[in-house]
Scaffold this motif. Structure first.
Motif, PDB file in Angstrom:
ATOM      1  N   ARG A  84       1.036  -1.038  -0.159  1.00 39.71           N
ATOM      2  CA  ARG A  84       0.114  -0.118  -0.112  1.00 39.71           C
ATOM      3  C   ARG A  84       0.714   1.813   0.162  1.00 39.71           C
ATOM      4  N   TRP A  85       0.762   2.137  -0.369  1.00 43.74           N
ATOM      5  CA  TRP A  85       1.289   3.082  -0.891  1.00 43.74           C
ATOM      6  C   TRP A  85       0.534   4.012   0.339  1.00 43.74           C
ATOM      7  N   GLU A  86       0.922   4.133   1.308  1.00 46.93           N
ATOM      8  CA  GLU A  86       0.530   4.620   2.870  1.00 46.93           C
ATOM      9  C   GLU A  86       1.681   4.997   3.635  1.00 46.93           C
ATOM     10  N   LYS A  87       1.787   6.007   4.530  1.00 45.84           N
ATOM     11  CA  LYS A  87       2.689   7.109   5.569  1.00 45.84           C
ATOM     12  C   LYS A  87       2.159   5.489   7.003  1.00 45.84           C
TER      13      LYS A  87
END
Length: 561
Positions: free
Chosen positions: A554-557
């Motif tokens: 997932r492109w999450e922070k």
């Protein structure tokens, strides 16, 4: 509550720890540290928990203790790379030579899950000290080994102790640092491990070429442990939620069947890989039996963990709950890929130069420096920047790309490839590998529930140690089998026996390499160099795995504060 200086206030453990590394106090000023985790609930409520003084000097010494054990663990992980030849000349028994390298990793990966459960139930300090003792006992057995069987036992025992030490370091860091500080501290573990790994061949080869002999490559661990013992015994803090309970009730509910099946799975797989083709024909009854036993054990282990047979879901040796998290599973796979690339290159870059350039131990270690320096630099860079640039999927994509490009280029080398070109390829692989070698520890602790922190660390540890162990085992099998076929074809008609060709793959102590004509020696080294290049498919696969994981994440922070 008071301190020896009379100036420290009653501060909760987490608040104290958060300030320790960056504190502005003078080195001589102490801070009262309330070790509530070692006290009973009644003591905590009454405010009577034991108090120790955690000064900046003490914190620094604790960090030195962590990183020294990581250094020794790295040292022993690779020290066999340059002493296998002298050990073979001294102890004989070529068939058991591969265990000098794989025995250490087998001991580690077979017990890391058990250590994860133990660190949840026992006093951290005493388990950590016990692991150091096991590591030193294993080193002593190796140093005094009268034959190859004793050497193998010593390597396995040292590997078991090393696993406990490594997980102990990670457990201590998870307890005594904040999420924002954790990436840098874990990166320093990687840095000191890497320093030990690059010095392993130097130390081993240096002792092997001196009057002290290769035995002091193992005895040196005893000297270093004796010098630093006071730090571990007197200054390391205690931490355990069950400090007032007896040991037996705490461990009787451990998943002992799962621990046995876990160890058997890795032991059988590594044994099957080690002996298949190189010692016994692939179609022999012994090899077929080994692989059947491995498959049956894997099935039993999976079923036992899935059904929690003779244990409970909470006590299972393998943290099955992690498999329900997409992020943790991908972190597991990515860590295994990075570790495979790391261990493979640490062993096979020196091996390539040893065979193709005729380098000695010290020179070979110098050839590895571009890889190690970039590995350490990018590991530290990752630890420092990850809390700020915390889009962690991007780290894995960049890591996979760099390592994949470097590995593919290494796959195409030959004995004639200039050393300067190989240094450049090493830089790419080291830079890529370092970015994600330790990153998963910090990310997993953020993604996992706080009460399952140690379990999450154990999960990632299985990936890191398992990835390295399996990579080296598979690489060794490919090297022995492909190398034998290539060398046999190259030396066809020259009258060399199968055993002599097998011995040539063990290094410069074979008759083909040390006592042959320049022509035969050249043919042999070219064939072995070509084989090592082909074995780089392992590094290519590991790098591609890291890249694939990054693309699937997932492109999450994540917040590490």
């Amino acid at each position: 509550m008071s301190s020896e200086t009379g100036s420290a206030s009653d501060i909760h453990l987490r608040d104290v720890v958060e300030k320790l590394p960056a504190t502005g106090h003078s080195p001589n000023q102490s801070i009262a540290l309330d070790e509530r985790c070692s006290a009973t609930p009644e003591q905590q409520d009454a405010g009577d928990a034991a108090v120790v003084q955690m000064s900046k000097i003490r914190w620094l010494c604790i960090c030195v203790g962590w990183y020294l054990t990581a250094f020794l663990y790295g040292l022993d992980s690779t020290i066999a790379a340059d002493v296998q030849g002298p050990i073979l000349a001294s102890l004989g028994n070529l068939n058991m030579l591969p265990w000098v390298g794989t025995g250490f990793l087998l001991g580690s990966v077979a017990t890391i899950s058990l250590f994860g459960s133990l660190y949840n139930r026992l006093e951290v300090k005493w388990l950590y000290l016990g692991s150091i003792v096991a590591f030193e006992v294993g080193s002593a057995i190796c140093g005094a080994a009268p034959d190859m069987k004793a050497m193998t036992v010593g390597r396995v025992v040292a590997g078991i102790g090393g696993a406990g030490i490594y997980l102990g370091c990670m457990t201590y860091i998870s307890i005594f640092t904040t999420p924002a500080q954790r990436p840098l501290y874990t990166a320093l573990i990687s840095a000191f491990w890497g320093l030990g790994a690059v010095l392993g061949p130097v130390v081993g080869g240096g002792f092997a070429q001196s009057k002290a002999t290769w035995r002091w490559a193992f005895y040196i661990n005893l000297v270093l442990a004796a010098v630093t013992a006071p730090i571990y015994i007197f200054w390391f803090p205690r931490h355990g939620a069950h400090g007032q309970q007896r040991i037996l009730p705490r461990i009787k509910n451990l998943d002992w069947l799962g621990a046995l099946l876990n160890a058997a799975t890795f032991a059988l797989f590594i044994t099957a890989c080690t002996y298949s083709g190189s010692q016994w024909p692939w179609d022999s009854g012994s090899v077929i039996s080994l692989w059947v036993m491995t498959g049956v054990t894997v099935i039993l282990y999976v079923l036992q963990q899935w059904t929690a047979f003779l244990t409970t879901k909470e006590d299972r040796i393998f943290p099955v709950w992690c498999l329900k998290s997409r992020s943790l599973v991908l972190l597991f796979i990515g860590t295994a890929g990075s570790s495979a690339v790391n261990f493979f290159n640490i062993y096979y870059i020196p091996l390539f130069f040893e065979f193709t350039k005729g380098d000695g131990a010290i020179t070979v270690a110098g050839r590895l420096l571009p890889f190690i320096f970039l590995l350490i630099f990018t590991a530290l860079l990752s630890g420092a920047l990850l809390p700020k640039l915390n889009l962690y999927a991007a780290w894995y994509v960049i890591s996979g790309l760099l390592a994949l490009v470097g590995s593919v280029l290494m796959f195409l080398i030959s004995a004639a490839t200039p050393a300067g070109n190989i240094y450049g390829f090493e830089v790419l692989i080291g830079a890529g590998c370092g970015l994600t070698l330790q990153a998963a520890y910090s990310i997993a602790l953020v993604k996992a529930p706080a009460e399952k922190a140690t379990s999450a660390i154990s999960f990632i540890n299985v990936a890191q140690l398992g990835g390295g162990a399996l990579a080296l085992t598979i690489a060794g099998t490919v090297f022995q089998n492909v190398g034998f076929n290539t060398l046999q074809s190259a030396l066809s008609g020259r009258g060399y026996s199968s055993s002599e060709i097998r011995a040539a793959l063990a290094g410069g102590y074979s008759a083909i390499i040390s006592n042959s004509s320049p022509e035969v020696r050249g043919i042999t080294l070219d064939a072995i160099g070509s084989t090592i290049a082909n074995v780089y498919g392992i590094s290519v696969s590991g790098s591609a795995t890291v890249l694939a994981v990054g693309l699937l994440m997932r492109w999450e922070k994540v917040k590490m504060t």
